[in-house]
Scaffold this motif. Structure first.
Motif, PDB file in Angstrom:
ATOM      1  N   PRO A 206      -3.134  -1.294   6.881  1.00 51.01           N
ATOM      2  CA  PRO A 206      -3.148  -2.638   6.287  1.00 51.01           C
ATOM      3  C   PRO A 206      -3.451  -2.627   4.791  1.00 51.01           C
ATOM      4  N   VAL A 207      -4.243  -1.642   4.330  1.00 49.61           N
ATOM      5  CA  VAL A 207      -4.520  -1.547   2.895  1.00 49.61           C
ATOM      6  C   VAL A 207      -3.248  -1.242   2.132  1.00 49.61           C
ATOM      7  N   ALA A 208      -2.433  -0.309   2.664  1.00 51.08           N
ATOM      8  CA  ALA A 208      -1.159   0.023   2.031  1.00 51.08           C
ATOM      9  C   ALA A 208      -0.241  -1.192   1.985  1.00 51.08           C
ATOM     10  N   VAL A 209      -0.227  -1.969   3.047  1.00 43.36           N
ATOM     11  CA  VAL A 209       0.615  -3.173   3.084  1.00 43.36           C
ATOM     12  C   VAL A 209       0.222  -4.129   1.962  1.00 43.36           C
ATOM     13  N   THR A 210      -1.081  -4.331   1.780  1.00 46.12           N
ATOM     14  CA  THR A 210      -1.564  -5.214   0.710  1.00 46.12           C
ATOM     15  C   THR A 210      -1.162  -4.690  -0.659  1.00 46.12           C
ATOM     16  N   VAL A 211      -1.383  -3.397  -0.888  1.00 41.62           N
ATOM     17  CA  VAL A 211      -1.049  -2.797  -2.187  1.00 41.62           C
ATOM     18  C   VAL A 211       0.454  -2.854  -2.442  1.00 41.62           C
ATOM     19  N   SER A 226      10.824  -7.034   1.834  1.00 38.58           N
ATOM     20  CA  SER A 226       9.809  -7.613   2.711  1.00 38.58           C
ATOM     21  C   SER A 226       8.892  -6.485   3.162  1.00 38.58           C
ATOM     22  N   VAL A 227       7.575  -6.712   3.058  1.00 36.14           N
ATOM     23  CA  VAL A 227       6.583  -5.695   3.402  1.00 36.14           C
ATOM     24  C   VAL A 227       5.758  -6.192   4.573  1.00 36.14           C
ATOM     25  N   GLY A 228       5.569  -5.330   5.566  1.00 32.20           N
ATOM     26  CA  GLY A 228       4.765  -5.723   6.709  1.00 32.20           C
ATOM     27  C   GLY A 228       4.111  -4.543   7.381  1.00 32.20           C
TER      28      GLY A 228
END
Length: 314
Positions: A206-211, A226-228
């Motif tokens: 989830p950290v990678a998704v945010t970044v 789109s990132v998920g």
């Protein structure tokens, strides 16, 4: 937020499997300190200057990962130790196997990136520029502004730079692309800036998704990418012209199960993050899934494969 830096000294043989164990525990980034690889770079002339002495013991590899300092940490540490000990049952030598950890802050991680990460031209036209540096672009440059934060991926490691050079060759306008294990989002952004019209980027962390979302926004690619959060290609809709997987050999082998149904006929998979010693294993799996190895790139002990789902080679 506080993070635990988990460190283990191990062998080349066990490195990827330990990285996979960290990944399964939800680690935010894995760092592999391979003295053999450092010696290769030190003696190649790639680094203009380094005061790092040549390593004499190249058999011990240190693998580090980062887990949040929360109520689940103790259980994760016990699970990690158990999984590492279980490697012996698969005839994998874990080496010394000594495990240690220390506390770090988000700010420490960010400052480390700023110390070692600088603007660099990766391929013929792609330039990776940290968000905190200035750069005067030439007319042909495609500049990606990047802040890796707590996610893995600056574009400068051989596993990523090989992917970027391949993308420069094969991406054309109108393509649909899946980026599996997107990390900082650098490869998804490169694909978008090279002309892809639809990019789906997924990461389990989830950290990678945010970044990655933040970097996509910085590069004004929100309308394309789109990132998920996702587990490989599970839940990803449709078929892609290109699937990018810059991860590790064992996860690439698992991912191959989905490629025939997620990659268009004649489409291309870029598989990177493969230690050169594991090329044979990945090649065997590619053939077993009815796919074709088009070519292999190698750099600094790492390999990237261009894989085709039928159709003519390029």
């Amino acid at each position: 937020m506080k993070w635990a830096e988990i460190s283990i000294r191990t062998t080349h043989e066990a490195t990827e499997l330990i990285a996979e164990i960290f990944h399964d525990l939800g680690a935010s980034g894995v760092v592999i300190e391979d003295p053999e690889l450092v010696n290769t770079y030190r003696n190649s002339g790639i680094w203009d200057y380094t005061d790092i002495p040549e390593a004499t013991n190249t058999e011990v590899v240190t693998v580090k990962a980062y887990l949040p300092m929360d109520e689940e940490l103790d259980d994760k540490l016990r699970a990690f130790e158990k999984e590492v000990d279980a490697l012996a049952g698969h005839n994998i030598d874990k080496g010394a196997g000594d495990i240690s950890y220390s506390e770090i802050q988000d700010e420490d991680w960010a400052n480390n990136w700023k110390t070692y990460f600088h603007t660099e031209k990766i391929g013929d036209i792609i330039v990776i520029k940290p968000s905190w540096e200035e750069y005067m672009a030439s007319p042909d440059d495609i500049v990606i502004e990047l802040d890796p934060g707590m996610a893995f991926g600056t574009g400068t490691h051989p596993t990523t730079s090989m992917c970027i050079r391949i993308l420069e060759e094969i991406v054309t306008g109108g393509m649909k692309i899946f980026d599996v294990g997107t990390g900082s989002g650098v490869l998804a952004i490169a694909a978008a800036k090279l002309g892809a019209t639809e990019v789906t980027a997924v990461d389990f962390d989830p950290v990678a998704v945010t970044v990655a979302k933040e970097n996509v926004a910085i590069n004004q690619a929100d309308s394309i990418i789109s990132v998920g959060r996702g587990d490989l290609l599970k839940g990803v809709e449709g078929k892609a012209d290109i699937v990018i997987a810059n991860i590790i050999a064992d996860i690439i082998i698992v991912l191959l199960d989905d490629i025939p149904n997620k990659l268009k006929i004649g489409g291309t998979m870029i598989a990177s993050g493969i230690i050169a010693d594991r090329l044979g294993d990945v090649t065997e799996a590619v053939i077993a899934h009815g796919l074709l190895v088009d070519r292999v790139l190698e750099e600094g002990g790492w390999a990237a494969m261009v894989i085709r789902n039928g159709g003519p080679t390029v």
